[in-house]
Design a protein around this motif. Structure first.
Motif, PDB file in Angstrom:
ATOM      1  N   LYS A  29       0.711  -1.411  -0.058  1.00  0.00           N
ATOM      2  CA  LYS A  29       0.079   0.144  -0.111  1.00  0.00           C
ATOM      3  C   LYS A  29       0.856   1.238   0.038  1.00  0.00           C
ATOM      4  N   LYS A  30       2.092   1.228   0.850  1.00  0.00           N
ATOM      5  CA  LYS A  30       2.917   2.469   0.804  1.00  0.00           C
ATOM      6  C   LYS A  30       3.403   2.702  -0.626  1.00  0.00           C
ATOM      7  N   LYS A  31       4.042   1.559  -1.264  1.00  0.00           N
ATOM      8  CA  LYS A  31       4.406   1.704  -2.519  1.00  0.00           C
ATOM      9  C   LYS A  31       3.433   2.309  -3.708  1.00  0.00           C
ATOM     10  N   VAL A  32       2.474   1.518  -3.558  1.00  0.00           N
ATOM     11  CA  VAL A  32       1.129   2.425  -4.655  1.00  0.00           C
ATOM     12  C   VAL A  32       0.977   3.588  -4.522  1.00  0.00           C
ATOM     13  N   THR A  33       0.759   3.935  -3.038  1.00  0.00           N
ATOM     14  CA  THR A  33       0.651   5.197  -2.733  1.00  0.00           C
ATOM     15  C   THR A  33       1.705   6.255  -3.107  1.00  0.00           C
ATOM     16  N   SER A  34       2.922   5.989  -2.799  1.00  0.00           N
ATOM     17  CA  SER A  34       4.078   6.642  -3.244  1.00  0.00           C
ATOM     18  C   SER A  34       4.027   6.962  -4.835  1.00  0.00           C
ATOM     19  N   LEU A  35       3.806   5.774  -5.637  1.00  0.00           N
ATOM     20  CA  LEU A  35       3.798   5.857  -6.993  1.00  0.00           C
ATOM     21  C   LEU A  35       2.447   6.513  -7.440  1.00  0.00           C
TER      22      LEU A  35
END
Length: 447
Positions: A29-35
């Protein structure tokens, strides 16, 4: 590693989707949000691939049960229906633990693959044979997924790196690299050698450090139990009848009273420190500090240090192909060492010196502070003569021979020391018990 699928919308309304492999759901979730923030996307959904248990039948045949990984229940239902099955039930698996295969199973897979490659057997046939023959479910499922993706034309390096949680980062990198290298046999053989050496080192280190610490801890608990609860049952009888106690018995009883008067503090002192240390060791900072100070342990630290250099040199030798391409092999070799302190010193000191300031390999390695003078001297000689690759192999073989021989001697010394400690403790307890047995009550006539 788990697979995460996301869908998002651009500012113009166009929808995009993608998948990624991440260590955990939170990390995903953190990576998708950052992307999404980086590319100004509006996230619509994030889904995790999970396991579903299904029950189906074809015609009047007996129902069949099984499990399938998918992002949604509907995907499983549609896939089974397309295969001509009548779907009876599809339910998400409540406990879906992703167990990691034992290191020995992975080593066996790599060694068998190397042997079959030497016999000129096609890689696709090797994978099919091993998928059918391997018993460990986690490794079997992983190899089946890899084999299916490779048959569809997927890039081998990306495919194996998706499963680095199963194989480990270095092994996944090497096995993925093998298909594109033109020399699969040599890379598989080198990977097997690396895995075997690392496994043997961990086993020897466990014999040298972990097992003795556990033995001493159990011995300490047993002594505390004896002194705190068993011994006082006898000694207090003499105190009750006002009988004078011998010196050792009197001191042991006093110590026992301290223990029984503070059971909570005693439990906290025995249980809390190991738990806190374990929790600290799981953090990145804790692992870094432990890896750093482990190299400073007398005698053992020197062996660990040399083993790290051996692993580094062995991996560097396998990947190195020329000075112009030396950065990536150095980076992968540092990661393969398994020591965070050693890895960061090379990545944060040696590599920047080579890339930004144009320093030579030997000068950069010396500045990192994690290589012995012997290693620096040999690398310097190899750099001058243009034989760095062979120098790395020679250093790996040299340190392997030295550490294996010395570690065996240290294990024997530690085992003898532990035996002597146990003997001394048992003698002390025997003397106290024998002294207690010599106590005799005063004669009524004498009083």
């Amino acid at each position: 590693m788990i697979e995460v699928r996301f869908s998002a919308a651009k500012a113009n309304g166009k929808e995009i989707s993608g998948t990624m492999s991440v260590p955990s759901w939170q990390e995903g979730k953190k990576k998708v949000t950052s992307l999404a923030a980086k590319h100004k996307l509006k996230v619509k959904s994030i889904e995790k691939k999970v396991t579903y248990l299904y029950k189906v039948r074809r015609g009047k045949e007996k129902p069949i049960t099984g499990e399938q990984s998918a992002y949604t229940k509907d995907e499983v239902v549609k896939a089974l229906s397309r295969l001509g099955f009548q779907v009876i039930s599809v339910n998400r698996k409540l406990i879906d633990l992703q167990s990691k295969p034992p290191a020995q199973e992975i080593l066996s897979f790599v060694k068998i693959s190397a042997e079959l490659l030497e016999q000129k057997l096609p890689y696709s046939e090797i994978m099919t044979l091993l998928v059918n023959d391997i018993e460990n479910k986690a490794l079997k499922d992983t190899l089946r997924q890899i084999n299916n993706e490779l048959k569809k034309g997927a890039d081998s390096q990306k495919t194996f790196l998706k499963h680095e949680h199963t194989f480990g980062k270095f092994a996944a990198y090497m096995l993925g690299l093998a298909a594109n290298s033109g020399n699969m046999t040599e890379i598989y053989r080198a990977t097997a050698k690396f895995l075997e050496r690392r496994q043997q080192f961990k086993k020897d280190l466990k014999s040298a450090l972990i097992t003795p610490f556990i033995t001493l801890f159990v011995l300490m608990v047993a002594v505390l139990f004896y002194v705190g609860y068993i011994f006082p049952a006898t000694a207090k009888l003499f105190v009750k009848f006002d009988i004078e106690l011998p010196p050792m018995t009197d001191a042991t009883l006093a110590f026992s009273e301290i223990l029984t008067a503070n059971p909570i503090l005693l439990a906290i002192g025995i249980i809390i420190p190991p738990v806190l240390f374990w929790q600290f060791a799981r953090t990145e900072k804790g692992k870094f500090l432990i890896d750093k100070y482990m190299l400073r342990i007398p005698i053992i630290g020197s062996l660990i240090h040399k083993t790290l250099i051996e692993v580094f040199c062995r991996v560097f030798y396998t990947l190195y192909s020329g000075s112009a391409e030396s950065i990536e092999p150095i980076k992968i070799a540092a990661e393969a060492s398994g020591n965070l302190y050693f890895e960061r010193k090379i990545k944060n000191v040696a590599i920047p010196l080579m890339m930004q300031k144009g320093k030579g390999l030997t000068e950069a390695f010396e500045a990192s502070g994690v290589f012995t003078q012997t290693a620096i001297s040999r690398f310097h000689s190899g750099e001058e003569t243009g034989t760095i690759k062979n120098t790395a192999q020679q250093l790996a073989n040299y340190y392997e021979s030295e550490t294996v021989f010395r570690l065996k001697n240290i294990i024997e010394i530690i085992q003898v020391t532990i035996s002597m400690i146990i003997m001394i403790v048992m003698i002390a307890l025997t003397l106290v018990s024998a002294e207690t047995a010599t106590i005799s009550p005063k004669s009524p006539l004498a009083s």
